[in-house]
Enzyme design. Structure first.
Site, PDB file in Angstrom:
ATOM      1  N   CYS A 273       7.071  35.414  38.862  1.00  0.00           N
ATOM      2  CA  CYS A 273       7.900  36.572  39.767  1.00  0.00           C
ATOM      3  C   CYS A 273       9.273  36.346  40.740  1.00  0.00           C
ATOM      4  CB  CYS A 273       7.057  37.281  40.680  1.00  0.00           C
ATOM      5  SG  CYS A 273       5.449  37.220  40.265  1.00  0.00           S
TER       6      CYS A 273
HETATM    7  C1  UGA Z   1       4.798  36.489  44.291  1.00  0.00           C
HETATM    8  C2  UGA Z   1       4.279  37.572  45.985  1.00  0.00           C
HETATM    9  O1  UGA Z   1       4.219  36.793  46.875  1.00  0.00           O
HETATM   10  C3  UGA Z   1       3.399  38.843  45.358  1.00  0.00           C
HETATM   11  O2  UGA Z   1       3.393  40.056  46.823  1.00  0.00           O
HETATM   12  C4  UGA Z   1       4.195  39.917  44.331  1.00  0.00           C
HETATM   13  O3  UGA Z   1       3.113  40.547  44.185  1.00  0.00           O
HETATM   14  C5  UGA Z   1       4.420  38.447  43.255  1.00  0.00           C
HETATM   15  O4  UGA Z   1       5.158  37.305  43.220  1.00  0.00           O
HETATM   16  C6  UGA Z   1       4.511  38.788  42.136  1.00  0.00           C
HETATM   17  O5  UGA Z   1       5.865  39.566  42.054  1.00  0.00           O
HETATM   18  O6  UGA Z   1       3.692  39.618  41.612  1.00  0.00           O
HETATM   19  P1  UGA Z   1       3.196  34.622  43.454  1.00  0.00           P
HETATM   20  O7  UGA Z   1       4.400  34.594  42.435  1.00  0.00           O
HETATM   21  O8  UGA Z   1       1.890  34.667  43.394  1.00  0.00           O
HETATM   22  O9  UGA Z   1       3.775  35.987  44.231  1.00  0.00           O
HETATM   23  O10 UGA Z   1       3.116  33.864  44.828  1.00  0.00           O
HETATM   24  P2  UGA Z   1       3.330  33.666  46.129  1.00  0.00           P
HETATM   25  O11 UGA Z   1       1.921  32.796  46.501  1.00  0.00           O
HETATM   26  O12 UGA Z   1       4.360  34.054  47.049  1.00  0.00           O
HETATM   27  O13 UGA Z   1       4.482  31.938  46.000  1.00  0.00           O
HETATM   28  C7  UGA Z   1       5.343  31.951  45.751  1.00  0.00           C
HETATM   29  C8  UGA Z   1       6.110  30.870  45.591  1.00  0.00           C
HETATM   30  O14 UGA Z   1       6.103  31.075  47.391  1.00  0.00           O
HETATM   31  C9  UGA Z   1       5.530  29.647  45.277  1.00  0.00           C
HETATM   32  O15 UGA Z   1       6.577  28.983  44.830  1.00  0.00           O
HETATM   33  C10 UGA Z   1       4.432  29.127  46.363  1.00  0.00           C
HETATM   34  O16 UGA Z   1       4.519  27.577  46.249  1.00  0.00           O
HETATM   35  C11 UGA Z   1       5.939  29.028  47.694  1.00  0.00           C
HETATM   36  N1  UGA Z   1       5.368  29.219  48.724  1.00  0.00           N
HETATM   37  C12 UGA Z   1       3.360  30.147  48.428  1.00  0.00           C
HETATM   38  C13 UGA Z   1       5.138  28.851  49.803  1.00  0.00           C
HETATM   39  O17 UGA Z   1       6.045  28.488  50.279  1.00  0.00           O
HETATM   40  N2  UGA Z   1       4.050  29.269  51.395  1.00  0.00           N
HETATM   41  C14 UGA Z   1       3.406  29.704  51.147  1.00  0.00           C
HETATM   42  O18 UGA Z   1       2.862  30.094  52.197  1.00  0.00           O
HETATM   43  C15 UGA Z   1       2.600  30.754  50.138  1.00  0.00           C
END
Ligand code: UGA
Length: 457
Positions: A273
């Site tokens: 995403c």
């Molecule tokens: C992301 C968004 O958070 C969702 O709100 C959205 O619906 C989704 O994309 C989508 O478009 O479908 P996701 O890709 O599952 O969700 O992942 P996240 O948990 O947000 O992580 C994204 C990136 O941020 C990852 O690379 C992760 O390592 C990093 N991350 C995540 C952090 O650096 N800190 C965190 O606390 C969580």
């Protein structure tokens, strides 16, 4: 209510199964027969906490069924389009699957003689619902209302994100359909925001662009901190976090909002995403005559983060040729087995290019799930101990809880020489015993001296 969900990938299956568990009668349409058969058997095709349980019970109760025929959508009040919108070679969103599904669906809905709400749930750039999907469907049945209802589901917590949403965004210009779609969510007692389709689409892209920006911002500050002897990025960012505008004090208690976890340096963002949506928004901006310079910088910092991690290892070990590096975490983040745009996999490729031997391990990823890794000569270990036994350096690429055991695992397998490079700032250096070298992203490797930083003033 009768609901059809077109596409049973991450978004579609979670959406369908969760609506079924709210009491709606849901049909999931999945054209990949093999995937459809597995779902029919109650097997979730990917790791998602809580999904398999809900899938099993909704299949047993008959509230969820899987079909490979779009024809089953004729009885649906609401049809969700949850097909993939991948990144095209030019960096824009590829909406072919979405348009094809709408085209096929329009044939099915042409003769129903009744109203339906067709909802675009896949992530798209503004205008897609109104200017691409609506004309296709309405040409066959003008009574179909076309809406945008973007998902905000994080992999690894998608079921709870669905069941306890921060907000449900419904972008729609038709009051009948807006009511019908809102009614679907009624049991959740959620905050429902009604807006236009384009605003809903832009809100979704904005949300992911914001998260990505926080991560690259943190990595930018980490790069600066690494150059200052004695300065720790963690300390610097925790001072930022304490700003009451970020951590409000309520009833004498400091609230630490979840968003702060994105204000930490690491291996960079990945997944299906954030990278794709950021690229799509940047191209969309250009198409409407705006250069999104800031988003371009966010992407550039992210793209170079894996090589920063490799440089840290190289600075410590010297030549990487002939050295053995354990890469811990090949999924794009913890709590998922999704490999798409994984920083860990990018690091592996860079290490291989430099002639290093690589072993890899991920608690949620099976050896044969990572295509081509064995052919490239990467040893995929069945457990943490085996992955790090012969390593000269261990790189933590995701925040999996199991990696907290890394120092103990190294001790247990008798590996005293391996350095730890913490690409997620997961370990607490205070708890490391003995002479083992520990380096974290954003931690200066230069000794503090009196003249530190003076030359740059
Ligand atoms: C992301 C968004 O958070 C969702 O709100 C959205 O619906 C989704 O994309 C989508 O478009 O479908 P996701 O890709 O599952 O969700 O992942 P996240 O948990 O947000 O992580 C994204 C990136 O941020 C990852 O690379 C992760 O390592 C990093 N991350 C995540 C952090 O650096 N800190 C965190 O606390 C969580």
């Amino acid at each position: 209510m009768n609901v059809t969900v077109v596409g049973c990938g991450y978004v579609g299956l979670v959406t369908g199964v969760c609506f079924a568990s709210l009491g709606h009668k849901v049909t999931g349409v999945e054209i990949n027969e093999e995937r459809a058969a597995r779902i029919r058997d109650g097997i979730a095709p990917f790791h998602e906490p809580g999904l398999a349980e809900r899938l099993g019970s909704s299949l047993a109760e008959g509230t969820f069924k899987v079909s490979s025929q779009l024809d089953d959508a004729v009885d649906a009040d609401v049809i969700f389009l949850c097909v993939q919108t991948p990144m095209a070679a030019d960096g824009k969103l590829d909406t072919t699957f979405l348009a094809d599904a709408a085209e096929e669906l329009s044939q099915v809905l042409s003769g129903t003689g009744r109203r339906h709400a067709l909802v675009v749930r896949s992530t798209v750039t503004p205008g897609t619902t109104e200017h691409l999907i609506a004309p296709i469907v309405r040409a066959h049945n003008p009574m179909v209302a076309v809406a945008s209802n973007p998902e905000f589901l994080r992999e690894g917590s998608a079921v709870s994100d669905f069941m306890e949403p921060d907000r449900v965004v419904i972008g729609l210009n038709d009051p009948w359909a807006a009511g019908v779609v809102a009614d679907l969510y009624e049991p959740l007692d959620a905050l429902v925001v009604h807006t236009t389709p384009s605003a809903a689409e832009l809100a979704k892209c904005t949300s992911n662009a914001f998260l990505a920006t926080l991560i690259s911002f943190s990595n930018q500050i980490a790069r600066i901190a690494e150059a200052i002897p004695g300065v720790e990025v963690e300390e610097v960012l925790s001072i930022l976090h304490k700003d009451r505008r970020l951590s409000p004090v309520v009833d004498d208690q400091t609230i630490s909002p979840g968003i702060l976890s994105y204000l930490k340096p690491g291996a960079g963002f990945g997944g299906a995403c954030l990278p794709k949506d950021l690229s799509a928004l940047t191209h969309y901006a250009a198409a409407v005559g705006e250069r999104a310079e800031m988003l371009e910088a966010v992407m550039e910092i992210n793209e170079t983060q894996p090589s920063r991690l490799v440089s840290i290892i190289e600075d410590e070990l010297g030549q990487l040729a002939g050295q053995r590096i354990a890469v811990l975490g090949v999924a794009f983040k913890a709590e998922t087995d999704d490999l798409r745009e994984s920083p860990g996999l990018k690091v592996i490729d860079l290490l291989l290019e430099k002639g290093a031997g690589v072993s890899a391990y991920d608690p949620l990823v099976a050896r044969d799930a990572v295509e081509g890794l064995t052919e490239k000569g990467v040893g995929f270990a069945p457990n943490l101990g085996d992955a790090v036994r012969d390593a000269d350096a261990c790189l933590i690429a995701t925040r999996a809880d199991e990696f907290l055991e890394l120092p103990a695992s190294l001790d247990a397998v008798g590996n005293e020489r391996a350095i730890i490079v913490d690409g997620r700032r997961l370990l607490d250096p205070e708890t490391l015993s003995g002479p083992r070298k520990y380096i974290a992203v954003g931690r200066s490797r230069k000794e503090p001296t009196e003249s530190a930083g003076a030359s740059s003033l």
